[in-house]
Enzyme design. Structure first.
Site, PDB file in Angstrom:
ATOM      1  N   HIS A  53       0.842  -1.220   0.000  1.00  0.00           N
ATOM      2  CA  HIS A  53       0.000   0.000   0.000  1.00  0.00           C
ATOM      3  C   HIS A  53       0.863   1.250   0.000  1.00  0.00           C
ATOM      4  CE1 HIS A  53      -3.382  -2.570   0.441  1.00  0.00           C
ATOM      5  NE2 HIS A  53      -2.903  -3.100   1.541  1.00  0.00           N
ATOM      6  N   PHE A 237     -12.362  -6.215  11.788  1.00  0.00           N
ATOM      7  CA  PHE A 237     -12.979  -4.911  11.999  1.00  0.00           C
ATOM      8  C   PHE A 237     -14.330  -4.873  11.293  1.00  0.00           C
ATOM      9  CE2 PHE A 237      -8.783  -4.700  13.176  1.00  0.00           C
ATOM     10  CZ  PHE A 237      -7.914  -4.772  12.103  1.00  0.00           C
ATOM     11  N   ASP A 239     -16.807  -3.657   9.403  1.00  0.00           N
ATOM     12  CA  ASP A 239     -17.098  -2.530   8.500  1.00  0.00           C
ATOM     13  C   ASP A 239     -18.214  -2.930   7.548  1.00  0.00           C
ATOM     14  OD1 ASP A 239     -15.183  -2.865   5.550  1.00  0.00           O
ATOM     15  OD2 ASP A 239     -15.631  -4.429   6.999  1.00  0.00           O
ATOM     16  N   ASP A 314      -8.175 -10.216   8.291  1.00  0.00           N
ATOM     17  CA  ASP A 314      -9.034  -9.087   7.923  1.00  0.00           C
ATOM     18  C   ASP A 314      -8.387  -8.268   6.809  1.00  0.00           C
ATOM     19  OD1 ASP A 314      -9.557  -6.096   8.098  1.00  0.00           O
ATOM     20  OD2 ASP A 314     -11.288  -6.938   9.117  1.00  0.00           O
ATOM     21  N   TYR A 315      -7.132  -7.890   7.019  1.00  0.00           N
ATOM     22  CA  TYR A 315      -6.421  -7.105   5.993  1.00  0.00           C
ATOM     23  C   TYR A 315      -6.478  -7.817   4.642  1.00  0.00           C
ATOM     24  CZ  TYR A 315      -3.893  -3.959   9.309  1.00  0.00           C
ATOM     25  OH  TYR A 315      -3.522  -3.013  10.237  1.00  0.00           O
ATOM     26  N   ASP A 319      -8.417  -6.381   1.370  1.00  0.00           N
ATOM     27  CA  ASP A 319      -7.681  -6.120   0.121  1.00  0.00           C
ATOM     28  C   ASP A 319      -8.259  -6.969  -1.013  1.00  0.00           C
ATOM     29  OD1 ASP A 319      -4.435  -5.731   1.733  1.00  0.00           O
ATOM     30  OD2 ASP A 319      -6.051  -4.303   1.382  1.00  0.00           O
TER      31      ASP A 319
END
Ligand code: 56B
Length: 341
Positions: A53, A237, A239, A314-315, A319
């Site tokens: 990123h 998380f 979202d 999660d990441y 992504d």
């Protein structure tokens, strides 16, 4: 009065009582197998936060920690009513949307000499200055810009009063505990109090507090002040993107009634039963995927010194959602306008 259930306890309780959102065991296993193939790859690694990123800070210093703090303080509600008509920010020759439009605007401001990551600046920044800093290249402004202004002033003042203006001091007060840092953030900063009710119980998701802890761990590369011994206690998380990708991958399912509502783009309010079920079942679903993945690693004797935790899962899934936006076109995400995610 007791505090709310922890995010993990909340998610378990919601999943056990959910009426419109369901976890699919077969889908959980398939996602765990997808992730198992990546377990030694670069994506499921702490280093990917910087390596993959370009807008994230390269450094691991105080300025980088304060970049993470101001960005995660504003890390909410980027979706637009019409996907083709949304806020976009051009930066260094590329155009960014959604969460990345926020990061691009922060970096653009810093390049323009605006100290947007300094509490002494954003504690008294004006609405007009915030509108300029987060200006869009289209005629669609970043959503909730007045709320973002209010939260910047509120958060900056508290950071100056309680932590000498630097989030690194807040990190250091947490003595390398992710849980202590999460609770210190929620106690100190009102906009992070992502708490609601479900079936008569007070529950918490703490989405922005948890991602703030995770991003602090990432920007400090898991070392020094960011060497959180209990980072594995942080959950995914909750979202609006993770539910979408979990449905796309078959690990989460909606009732016919809820799916029709989402396909019509109907808004759900923060704290509505169905909104809470979507967030809670997604969180619990990722916990089950993590458990299944750890079993696969154990069974197949995959030698990995690497830590596999819900943050890295999660990441990866977030992504993945970004990179598969076109494939996910038919899968709706829930529309809730709020400052918590
Ligand atoms: N669960 C989860 N939610 C996340 C993130 C991130 C950014 N993290 C990146 C930074 C470094 C890491 O490597 C991640 O790549 C933003 N969001 C949430 O998504 C929504 C925005 O979505 P869209 O409209 O498509 O941009 C909004 O609610 C925002 O709060 C995450 O990682 N996990």
């Amino acid at each position: 009065m007791d505090g709310p259930l922890t995010p993990r306890e909340s998610a378990k309780f919601i999943a056990e009582n959910s009426r419109d959102v369901f976890i699919d065991g077969g889908g959980v296993r398939r996602v765990a197998e997808l992730l198992f193939a990546k377990v030694s790859g670069p994506e499921l690694d702490l280093g990917s936060w910087k390596a993959l990123h370009e807008l994230n800070p390269r450094a691991a210093d105080e300025a980088a920690v304060n970049w993470v703090f101001v960005t995660d303080t504003l890390n909410f509600s980027f979706w637009s009513e019409h996907e083709e008509h949304k806020c976009l920010v051009g930066y260094r020759g590329k155009t960014y949307s959604g969460y990345w439009s926020l990061c691009a605007a922060v970096n653009r401001a810093l390049d323009e000499g605006i100290p947007i990551t300094s509490a002494s600046y954003y504690a008294t920044v004006t609405l007009e200055q915030v509108q300029h800093i987060f200006r869009s290249d289209t005629d669609v402004p970043m959503p909730l810009i007045e709320e973002r202004h209010r939260i910047l002033n509120e958060t900056g003042k508290i950071l100056l009063e309680k932590f000498e203006g630097s989030f690194l001091n807040c990190v250091r007060k947490s003595e390398k505990s992710a849980q202590k840092l999460m609770h210190l953030v929620v106690e100190s900063f009102p906009s992070y109090r992502d708490v609601t009710q479900f079936e008569g119980k007070r529950i918490s998701f703490y989405k922005r507090a948890q991602i703030l802890v995770a991003d602090t761990w990432s920007v400090l590369e898991g070392k020094g002040d960011g060497c959180f011994k209990d980072i594995s206690s942080i959950t995914m998380f909750a979202d609006y993107r993770l539910p979408q990708v979990l449905v796309h991958l078959g690990a989460l399912k909606y009732s016919k009634e809820l799916l029709e509502k989402l396909l019509k783009g109907e808004m759900l309010s923060y704290g509505d039963r169905q909104e809470v079920e979507i967030r809670g079942c997604s969180l619990w679903c990722v916990e089950l995927i993590r458990d299944c993945l750890l079993e696969l690693i154990e069974k197949k004797g995959e030698k990995t010194s690497r830590e596999i935790n819900s943050v890295l899962l999660d990441y990866y899934l977030w992504d993945y959602a970004r990179d598969h936006r076109a494939d996910m076109k038919g899968i709706p995400f829930h529309h809730t306008r709020c400052i918590y995610y």
